[in-house]
Design an enzyme around this catalytic site. Sequence first.
Site, short mmCIF file in Angstrom:
data_model
loop_
_atom_site.label_atom_id
_atom_site.label_comp_id
_atom_site.label_asym_id
_atom_site.label_seq_id
_atom_site.Cartn_x
_atom_site.Cartn_y
_atom_site.Cartn_z
N LYS A 224 28.45 23.85 17.98
CA LYS A 224 28.61 22.51 17.40
C LYS A 224 29.35 21.59 18.37
O LYS A 224 28.91 20.46 18.61
CB LYS A 224 29.39 22.63 16.08
N ARG B 154 36.25 21.03 11.74
CA ARG B 154 34.99 21.77 11.60
C ARG B 154 34.97 22.99 12.50
O ARG B 154 35.27 22.88 13.69
CB ARG B 154 33.81 20.86 11.98
N GLY C 157 27.12 28.34 6.86
CA GLY C 157 27.90 28.53 5.65
C GLY C 157 28.99 29.58 5.77
O GLY C 157 29.64 29.91 4.79
N MET D 144 31.75 29.49 7.72
CA MET D 144 33.11 28.97 7.83
C MET D 144 33.16 27.56 7.28
O MET D 144 32.20 26.83 7.35
CB MET D 144 33.57 29.02 9.27
N ARG E 183 21.31 20.88 16.51
CA ARG E 183 21.17 22.22 17.09
C ARG E 183 19.70 22.61 17.02
O ARG E 183 18.93 22.01 16.27
CB ARG E 183 22.01 23.23 16.32
N HIS F 282 21.85 27.04 0.38
CA HIS F 282 22.30 28.28 1.03
C HIS F 282 21.23 29.36 0.96
O HIS F 282 20.89 29.99 1.97
CB HIS F 282 23.59 28.75 0.36
N SER G 65 10.80 61.94 27.14
CA SER G 65 10.82 60.92 26.10
C SER G 65 12.19 61.01 25.45
O SER G 65 12.59 62.06 24.96
CB SER G 65 9.72 61.19 25.07
N CYS H 31 11.40 57.35 22.11
CA CYS H 31 10.68 57.43 20.85
C CYS H 31 11.62 57.45 19.66
O CYS H 31 11.21 57.67 18.53
CB CYS H 31 9.76 58.64 20.83
N TYR I 156 7.80 53.08 28.96
CA TYR I 156 7.33 52.59 27.68
C TYR I 156 8.37 52.80 26.59
O TYR I 156 9.29 53.60 26.73
CB TYR I 156 6.01 53.27 27.28
P1 ADP Z 1 28.58 23.41 8.56
O1 ADP Z 1 28.74 24.15 9.84
O2 ADP Z 1 28.83 24.23 7.36
O3 ADP Z 1 27.32 22.62 8.53
P2 ADP Z 1 29.93 21.02 9.34
O4 ADP Z 1 31.15 21.10 10.18
O5 ADP Z 1 28.69 20.65 10.02
O6 ADP Z 1 29.78 22.37 8.54
O7 ADP Z 1 30.25 19.99 8.21
C1 ADP Z 1 29.47 19.88 7.06
C2 ADP Z 1 29.22 18.47 6.73
O8 ADP Z 1 30.42 17.74 6.62
C3 ADP Z 1 28.44 17.72 7.79
O9 ADP Z 1 27.08 17.94 7.68
C4 ADP Z 1 28.77 16.30 7.42
O10 ADP Z 1 27.98 15.85 6.37
C5 ADP Z 1 30.20 16.42 6.97
N1 ADP Z 1 31.07 16.02 8.06
C6 ADP Z 1 31.62 16.78 9.02
N2 ADP Z 1 32.35 16.03 9.87
C7 ADP Z 1 32.27 14.76 9.44
C8 ADP Z 1 32.78 13.52 9.90
N3 ADP Z 1 33.54 13.44 10.98
N4 ADP Z 1 32.47 12.42 9.19
C9 ADP Z 1 31.70 12.51 8.10
N5 ADP Z 1 31.18 13.62 7.61
C10 ADP Z 1 31.46 14.76 8.28
MG MG Z 2 26.78 21.38 9.86
#
Ligand code: ADP
Ligand code: MG
Length: 879
Positions: A22, A92, A101, A103, A336, A455, A764, A831, A851
């Site tokens: 991220k 984040r 989902g 963390m 991503r 999810h 093998s 195998c 193989y």
């Molecule tokens: P996950 O990895 O679970 O997707 P994120 O870190 O991407 O978690 O955060 C989930 C959501 O939180 C993002 O999709 C966004 O909608 C919201 N979010 C995260 N950071 C910000 C920010 N700086 N401003 C506004 N919304 C945010």
């Molecule tokens: Mg996200």
Amino acid sequence: MSKYVYLFSEGNASMKNLLGGKGANLAEMTGLGLPVPRGFTVTTEACTRYYNDGKVIAAEIEAEIYQMLARTEQIVGKNFGDPENPFLVSVRSGARASMPGMMDTILNLGLNDQVVEGLAKLTNNERFAYDSYRRFIQMFSDVVMEVEKPRFEKILDAVKEENGAKFDTDLSADNLKEVVKRYKELFKAEKGFEFPQEPKIQLMEAVKAVFRSWDNPRAIVYRRLNDIPGDWGTAVNVQEMVYGNMGNDSGTGVAFTRNPSTGEKKLYGEFLMNAQGEDVVAGIRTPQPMEQMRAVNEAAYNQFVETANILENHYRDMQDMEFTIEKGKLFMLQTRNGKRTAAAALKIAVDLVNEGMIDRNEALMKVDPKQLDALLHPNFEPKALKSAKPVAKGLPASPGAATGRVYFEAEEAVEASKGGEKKIILVRMETSPEDIEGMHVSQGILTGRGGMTSHAAVVARGMGTCCVAGCSDIRINEEEKYFIDRDGRKYMEGDWISLDGSTGNVYGERLPAIEPEMTGDFSTLMQWADEVRTLKVRANADTPADAAQAIKFGAEGIGLCRTEHMFFEPDRIPAMREMIVSRTEEQRRKALDKLLPMQRSDFEGLFREMQGYPVTIRFLDPPLHEFLPQAEVDIEALAKEMEMSFEDLKGIVSSLHEFNPMMGHRGCRLAVSYPEIAEMQTRAVIEAAINVNAKGMSVVPEIMIPLVGEIKELKYVKDIVVRTAAEVIEKAGVKLEYKVGTMIEIPRAALTADDIAKEAEFFSFGTNDLTQMTFGFSRDDAGKFLEDYYAKKIYESDPFAKLDQTGVGKLVEMAAKLGKQTRPDIKLGICGEHGGDPSSIEFCHRAGLNYVSCSPFRVPIARLAAAQAAIGGGGLGQK
Ligand code: ADP
Ligand code: MG
Ligand code: MG
């Protein structure tokens, strides 16, 4: 001094290991000049250091965080904790590999009782300010302080009900103030102190919580299922907040540049107005499909489309993006390479080549071999499907066809699976990360709530498991464990249903399924794979039917035919038993004479199916007692049948008893004790080859002696084979080439492989036994304690599923090297079950094997994994 914190403007996409996926992509987007809220990333190294230091953040790292915070404040012109001009951030998590989902994110951090007032004044929007505050209190309490979410949701629901509000958005500023008040009371009651008001403390606690979350049980399970090493750690991103909850000109959404289910080249996603963060995926209000955004705000929509194109071209792959619109202005919060179904992965890979965006090798690297599994399994039989009437319809969240018994709790699904249940459908209102193991053991997942990005949908697609989501046609009662379909029929735990993940249809019955076809994009990609790979792929097949399946999937031979399976058939087992209970060689030969024609015709069938490809036949391997009954009544029945006394037979059965059969009288040891068995098997193989070759084929059979640990025992058995074969061939008056080799599955064989190779024309690697014997625990019993080993971080994965490269792998490498020293043209294969595991296949490629051999259904997976190994650079399958 190392640097532990990077501004987004200091990083880029190549820094994933340090900044996490991220963070690296936020930095890359910042560099591309896209509208990304400013911020910084605390590195994965800081996370590792946190753990090494005994779960504390070192003073120097803390100082660096504050320093970068100050720089960010300067850039955005706002101040953390200042009610006059407040700076709020999101915190984040973000590991190298995306862990959906796993963390939790905290939004609106920096709010307290004063700042919220300031924010209300500044924005002239009290409702928004308190909406943000109640979200923050809940998220912070949940993620950092372990006061669970449902307790807050209960309060929110109560306030909604008291005020006749249907959705969160119907709540007024005063209502939200009330929510905040009650949230803080709950917090104090739970924790014994006030909700933390100091923003810097909030920030540091949040960073620590993200680090801690790397080691929560769900994350550990997810890592194990996805081959992610435990020592990678997670980064933490601290980012300026932008607000999707400022009113109806604001919103938030997630979108893919192409359809993640089908691969179709068309923007695909969902958004929700006046919402923040996870509202879209939580399924609280129903989000709108992406196309409708044009009508809501055309300028923002167009800008988004343009941005999506820029990103896809830049990353040269399908992108999964998260965005927020604040008062009409677009902000990008994440991008991503998007997760996709196997079918979509193939289509996208082939399309990107045709669009000239990538070359063939890049396309091959884009498909996760493990994912192909989903395409190699049955679909519903079209006829049955046509006449079946759906009892409900939900969203086609993850394709495939699943039939199974209904379970309403993940834990119960896991229990059922442990008890041997192979057909499980997990039915839930919605799923959450705690359900992940239950989802893993299920063939299908059905949820009552949630969209295509819920999810359940995301995780199921990642696992390649069939999923129908958001099925509002059914009424689920999770507590009492039943659901009711469209027509009012009730389904209880254990009832059969069928799911079609490609249409979203739910059937209240068991539907028959058919085998998949490998056509279109699949065969195109496979062809590309075959062009680059050097490792051959064979199949483990015991019957002509297995062999036919293997050929269909592109196998180039049989690497393991287990002959004992042929003797378990009801019409054969009597002769086998007769052989075992024989007292004299003469008796035994008589019984073996009965087995000979059966075995010969089996081999003829196999040879015919394999059309001249090599076929490796392993001689009898299991301990003989496996063929005899153990219970008294069965012994009695058999004694009668065989015209023996009960005592005599019982005596034989107990004389065959072994304390540790796995390390007992089996493998080539049987042939040493009873050479007649090896003689009969040789005869069957050679005669079968002569017979099919007489009809124009050119089979070169490979006879494999199992469980060898000593050159002399191999030589003893090989001499029998050679002598018998020579007799048969001479008698037939033909020419026939054949090979004799051995399995390397006992550590001693690996250690003395240079000797063994003097007699063996091929090796093998039987890595199932080799793993058992190297680790000193059996595959059948490991299940009892491996969970403890995962929990205590002694092992990260099951060594029977993923080859232990450090230990067992060393034996393989050594034996390969020693074998080649003695016999440079020795043929090397594997195998064990590892032959179908992508990371193990990559290892085999590096170790110089010729193989791999795996189950027929894994052949395409192995072909792709072998191609990725040849291309190098670590494909998706070799994380
Ligand atoms: P996950 O990895 O679970 O997707 P994120 O870190 O991407 O978690 O955060 C989930 C959501 O939180 C993002 O999709 C966004 O909608 C919201 N979010 C995260 N950071 C910000 C920010 N700086 N401003 C506004 N919304 C945010
Ligand atoms: Mg996200
Ligand atoms: Mg073995």
